[in-house]
Design an enzyme around this catalytic site. Structure first.
Site, PDB file in Angstrom:
ATOM      1  N   GLU A 252       3.999   9.286  -5.910  1.00 47.89           N
ATOM      2  CA  GLU A 252       3.437   8.367  -6.956  1.00 47.89           C
ATOM      3  C   GLU A 252       2.167   9.426  -7.403  1.00 47.89           C
ATOM      4  OE1 GLU A 252       2.905   4.954  -4.597  1.00 47.89           O
ATOM      5  OE2 GLU A 252       3.225   3.171  -6.434  1.00 47.89           O
TER       6      GLU A 252
ATOM      7  N   VAL B 206       1.051   4.797   5.232  1.00 45.13           N
ATOM      8  CA  VAL B 206       0.607   3.662   6.561  1.00 45.13           C
ATOM      9  C   VAL B 206       1.565   2.542   6.431  1.00 45.13           C
ATOM     10  CG1 VAL B 206      -1.264   1.692   6.025  1.00 45.13           C
ATOM     11  CG2 VAL B 206      -1.851   3.940   4.877  1.00 45.13           C
ATOM     12  N   GLY B 207       2.393   1.931   5.639  1.00 43.08           N
ATOM     13  CA  GLY B 207       3.583   1.157   5.624  1.00 43.08           C
ATOM     14  C   GLY B 207       4.237   2.118   7.214  1.00 43.08           C
TER      15      GLY B 207
ATOM     16  N   CYS C  87       1.414   0.001  -8.762  1.00 43.11           N
ATOM     17  CA  CYS C  87       3.077   0.598  -7.972  1.00 43.11           C
ATOM     18  C   CYS C  87       3.784  -0.005  -8.731  1.00 43.11           C
ATOM     19  CB  CYS C  87       3.255  -0.652  -6.523  1.00 43.11           C
ATOM     20  SG  CYS C  87       2.873  -2.783  -7.310  1.00 43.11           S
TER      21      CYS C  87
ATOM     22  N   GLU D  55       5.306  -3.357   0.480  1.00 46.17           N
ATOM     23  CA  GLU D  55       6.152  -3.516  -1.197  1.00 46.17           C
ATOM     24  C   GLU D  55       4.923  -1.638  -0.807  1.00 46.17           C
ATOM     25  OE1 GLU D  55       4.974  -1.506  -3.417  1.00 46.17           O
ATOM     26  OE2 GLU D  55       4.048  -3.653  -5.068  1.00 46.17           O
TER      27      GLU D  55
ATOM     28  N   GLY E   8       0.737  -1.617   0.174  1.00 46.63           N
ATOM     29  CA  GLY E   8      -0.237  -0.287  -0.069  1.00 46.63           C
ATOM     30  C   GLY E   8       1.190   1.290  -0.271  1.00 46.63           C
ATOM     31  N   SER E   9       0.211   2.580   0.668  1.00 41.22           N
ATOM     32  CA  SER E   9       0.960   3.747   0.466  1.00 41.22           C
ATOM     33  C   SER E   9       1.890   3.522   1.574  1.00 41.22           C
ATOM     34  CB  SER E   9       0.577   5.002   0.892  1.00 41.22           C
ATOM     35  OG  SER E   9      -0.559   4.794   2.497  1.00 41.22           O
TER      36      SER E   9
HETATM   37  P1  NAP Z   1      -3.351   2.504   2.106  1.00 38.05           P
HETATM   38  O1  NAP Z   1      -4.299   3.667   2.471  1.00 38.05           O
HETATM   39  O2  NAP Z   1      -2.245   2.489   2.184  1.00 38.05           O
HETATM   40  O3  NAP Z   1      -4.053   0.951   2.248  1.00 38.05           O
HETATM   41  C1  NAP Z   1      -3.392  -0.139   1.471  1.00 38.05           C
HETATM   42  C2  NAP Z   1      -4.105  -1.156   2.550  1.00 38.05           C
HETATM   43  O4  NAP Z   1      -3.702  -0.524   3.435  1.00 38.05           O
HETATM   44  C3  NAP Z   1      -5.893  -1.090   2.498  1.00 38.05           C
HETATM   45  O5  NAP Z   1      -6.043  -2.364   2.976  1.00 38.05           O
HETATM   46  C4  NAP Z   1      -6.105  -0.278   3.264  1.00 38.05           C
HETATM   47  O6  NAP Z   1      -7.739  -0.404   3.583  1.00 38.05           O
HETATM   48  C5  NAP Z   1      -5.318  -0.085   4.541  1.00 38.05           C
HETATM   49  N1  NAP Z   1      -5.443   0.625   5.788  1.00 38.05           N
HETATM   50  C6  NAP Z   1      -5.174   1.846   5.686  1.00 38.05           C
HETATM   51  N2  NAP Z   1      -4.984   2.397   6.879  1.00 38.05           N
HETATM   52  C7  NAP Z   1      -4.729   1.265   7.508  1.00 38.05           C
HETATM   53  C8  NAP Z   1      -3.905   1.131   8.909  1.00 38.05           C
HETATM   54  N3  NAP Z   1      -3.507   2.487   9.508  1.00 38.05           N
HETATM   55  N4  NAP Z   1      -3.305   0.203   9.226  1.00 38.05           N
HETATM   56  C9  NAP Z   1      -3.146  -0.423   8.844  1.00 38.05           C
HETATM   57  N5  NAP Z   1      -4.027  -1.314   7.163  1.00 38.05           N
HETATM   58  C10 NAP Z   1      -4.754  -0.051   7.109  1.00 38.05           C
HETATM   59  O7  NAP Z   1      -3.175   2.737   0.143  1.00 38.05           O
HETATM   60  P2  NAP Z   1      -5.173   4.337  -0.262  1.00 38.05           P
HETATM   61  O8  NAP Z   1      -5.209   4.872   0.153  1.00 38.05           O
HETATM   62  O9  NAP Z   1      -6.101   3.086  -0.572  1.00 38.05           O
HETATM   63  O10 NAP Z   1      -4.399   4.943  -1.584  1.00 38.05           O
HETATM   64  C11 NAP Z   1      -3.009   5.922  -1.462  1.00 38.05           C
HETATM   65  C12 NAP Z   1      -1.986   5.871  -2.308  1.00 38.05           C
HETATM   66  O11 NAP Z   1      -0.985   4.256  -1.985  1.00 38.05           O
HETATM   67  C13 NAP Z   1      -2.135   5.880  -3.765  1.00 38.05           C
HETATM   68  O12 NAP Z   1      -2.454   6.627  -4.616  1.00 38.05           O
HETATM   69  C14 NAP Z   1      -0.778   4.836  -4.216  1.00 38.05           C
HETATM   70  O13 NAP Z   1       0.032   5.731  -4.528  1.00 38.05           O
HETATM   71  C15 NAP Z   1      -0.152   4.201  -3.217  1.00 38.05           C
HETATM   72  N6  NAP Z   1      -0.686   2.738  -3.265  1.00 38.05           N
HETATM   73  C16 NAP Z   1      -0.229   2.116  -3.144  1.00 38.05           C
HETATM   74  C17 NAP Z   1      -0.189   0.417  -3.724  1.00 38.05           C
HETATM   75  C18 NAP Z   1       0.875  -0.548  -4.214  1.00 38.05           C
HETATM   76  O14 NAP Z   1       1.189  -1.396  -4.409  1.00 38.05           O
HETATM   77  N7  NAP Z   1       2.532  -0.164  -3.965  1.00 38.05           N
HETATM   78  C19 NAP Z   1      -1.146   0.282  -3.324  1.00 38.05           C
HETATM   79  C20 NAP Z   1      -2.243   0.757  -2.651  1.00 38.05           C
HETATM   80  C21 NAP Z   1      -2.066   2.489  -3.110  1.00 38.05           C
HETATM   81  P3  NAP Z   1      -8.697   0.603   3.067  1.00 38.05           P
HETATM   82  O15 NAP Z   1      -7.989   0.802   1.738  1.00 38.05           O
HETATM   83  O16 NAP Z   1      -9.641  -0.750   3.268  1.00 38.05           O
HETATM   84  O17 NAP Z   1      -8.938   1.684   4.377  1.00 38.05           O
END
Ligand code: NAP
Ligand code: MG
Length: 477
Positions: free
Chosen positions: A379, A228-229, A280, A246, A224-225
């Site tokens: 990104e 959050v990582g 990603c 990742e 993910g982002s």
């Molecule tokens: P994100 O918030 O990082 O979401 C990724 C995962 O983490 C989702 O399952 C999300 O759940 C979960 N999550 C969110 N907050 C969390 C927390 N506090 N503790 C534990 N898990 C949590 O990403 P996004 O907001 O969907 O996307 C934002 C940006 O992240 C994108 O624009 C992109 O730049 C990047 N991204 C990167 C990848 C990649 O493949 N590397 C994938 C997705 C996004 P919920 O969505 O259900 O809240």
């Protein structure tokens, strides 16, 4: 109505609340998922632990492999159904949703074959001693999956963890749960024991956070982002729980003057258009040798103008973005480009049939993007390609390495010595020379450096991450 999947049974959330499921192609609600809480995570972790301790942990590696292979076959038989589910839930054009379902089957096939090939070493040591190493599963692994490739990321993450002998608790992104809930049912149907695969849906800050904090989780795989990582890493650090991260990239496509442009152009285009740029490993920066900058941009500009965006079911070049906030994110980047007078070379077109309430974005090619501008640094996660020119090889390397990310790089040149030099000098987890991720790469280790994260998934290497090494030293005289 969709339910959590815990111990091979559908479960309602303890909160009694649900969340709406939207179709990104028309912005309409068509289903509900459970809005789970920490208590639901407790239940899923307990089911996984029980399964690991009593059943799954007692399977031989060969038995695990047979079961993974059965699931792969069942997924292959269900490709049409999974494609239809994913297309509607995530707005993926049919061919992209289908490619994801096929990749999921392939991951389980690959990891099925790997189960009984994972072995330790014997190590020469003192006279009278024998030393060996075992690769043991962590126990219960947590998997936080993003919305961009739910099936593929489930395949590489959960597939690898199961192959290594772990029981899994999965939290999909709330925007992309339906295909994974179906896959968990298929797994139960082919004989996975209750508790080996558990799925808990809901918000990241509720379910994801509870999963990351849970003392019963022995390893966390997060995609993910970067922000959050960081949170996951901080939370896991409290109990020294290992994590694999990742976190995306700002990956460069580097085109030298001697490149085969007939091969490069379609690959460059696909790497930013696939899944509407929500990838990603999207090739989102185009670094071009000064000598071919104008002709290459002219050629790519024509290709961008041909691109069509529309509802997933029309199966065009691009579908919608996943949700309104993602569309807004892309708009914000593009309005920043206007403010900074960054020239636009070309844009594709959203077709007239696209419903107004869908989350569409025309693919956009920008040029002369200043290397320090946020468009060149962050990104976008949408179909926006940022081009800039370089003077020589040193300049190309400097630009390629000048972001906080390091996931993938594409290098296009016929010069063999330069291919190796570039591969050495670029700081990233993957370097693709004269291709860009061709073939899906299920067999190839994948992951990042710098803010793209650490640890590797995919390939056999993933099994090292999903196990812990135990050294056994025996004194026998
Ligand atoms: P994100 O918030 O990082 O979401 C990724 C995962 O983490 C989702 O399952 C999300 O759940 C979960 N999550 C969110 N907050 C969390 C927390 N506090 N503790 C534990 N898990 C949590 O990403 P996004 O907001 O969907 O996307 C934002 C940006 O992240 C994108 O624009 C992109 O730049 C990047 N991204 C990167 C990848 C990649 O493949 N590397 C994938 C997705 C996004 P919920 O969505 O259900 O809240
Ligand atoms: Mg959806």
């Amino acid at each position: 109505m969709q339910f959590n999947f815990i111990a091979n049974a559908p479960q309602t959330s303890t909160s009694g609340q649900t969340l709406a499921v939207l179709d990104p192609s028309d912005g309409q609600i068509y289903d509900q998922i459970q809005r789970s809480q920490a208590a639901d995570v407790d239940e899923a972790v307990a089911a996984a632990r029980q399964c690991f301790n009593t059943v799954w942990g007692k399977f031989s590696a060969a038995e695990r492999g047979r079961l993974l292979m059965r699931l792969s076959a069942r997924i292959s038989d269900s490709v049409d159904e999974l494609t239809a589910i994913e297309q509607r839930d995530c707005g993926k054009p049919t061919k992209q949703a289908r490619a994801d379902a096929l990749a999921l089957a392939r991951y389980f096939e690959f990891y099925a074959g790997a189960c009984d090939k994972l072995h330790g070493d014997t190590i020469p040591y003192l006279e009278g001693y024998s030393v060996l190493t075992w690769r043991e599963p962590h126990g219960v692994t947590g998997h936080i999956i993003p919305w961009n490739y739910p099936m593929q990321i489930f395949g590489r993450s959960v597939g690898g963890a199961l192959a290594a002998g772990n029981a899994c608790v999965v939290k999909p992104a709330e925007d992309a749960c339906l295909s994974l809930l179906r896959v968990a049912q298929l797994a139960a149907e082919v004989g996975f024991p209750a508790g080996a695969i558990n799925i808990v849906t809901g918000y990241g800050h509720e379910v994801g956070d509870a999963l990351a904090r849970h003392p019963g989780i022995d390893h966390i795989s997060f995609t993910g982002s970067p922000s959050v990582g960081t949170l996951i890493q901080q939370v896991a650090a409290q109990r020294h729980c290992p994590v694999t991260l990742e976190l995306g990239g700002k990956s460069p496509q580097i085109v030298f003057a001697d490149a085969d442009l007939d091969a490069a152009v379609p690959a460059i285009l696909n790497a930013i258009v696939q899944n509407a740029g929500q990838t990603c490993s999207a090739g989102s920066r185009l670094l071009v040798a000064q000598a071919i900058y104008e002709p290459l941009l002219a050629r790519l500009g024509q290709a961008f103008e041909q691109l069509r965006v529309g509802p997933a079911s029309m199966d065009l070049d691009l579908g919608p973005l996943i949700r309104q906030s993602q569309q807004q994110r892309v708009w914000d980047f593009l309005s920043d480009a206007q403010v900074a007078n960054i020239p636009m070379v070309a844009q594709g077109r959203v077709v007239d049939e696209a419903p107004q309430a869908g989350f569409y974005q025309a693919p956009t090619l920008l040029r002369d993007v200043p290397p320090q501008h946020r468009l060149a640094q962050e990104e976008v996660f949408g179909p926006v390609l940022c081009a800039m020119a370089f003077d020589d090889e040193d300049h190309a390397v400097a630009l390629a390495n000048a972001t906080r990310f390091g996931l993938v790089a594409g290098v296009w040149t016929r010069d063999g010595a330069r291919q190796f030099r570039m591969a050495r000098r670029i700081r990233s987890g993957q370097v693709f020379i004269n291709n860009y991720g061709a073939g899906g790469g299920v067999e190839l280790p994948f992951g990042g450096v710098k803010s793209s994260g650490y640890g590797r998934e995919k390939g056999f290497e993933a099994l090292h991450g999903f196990t812990t090494l135990k050294t056994v030293a025996i004194r026998h005289g």
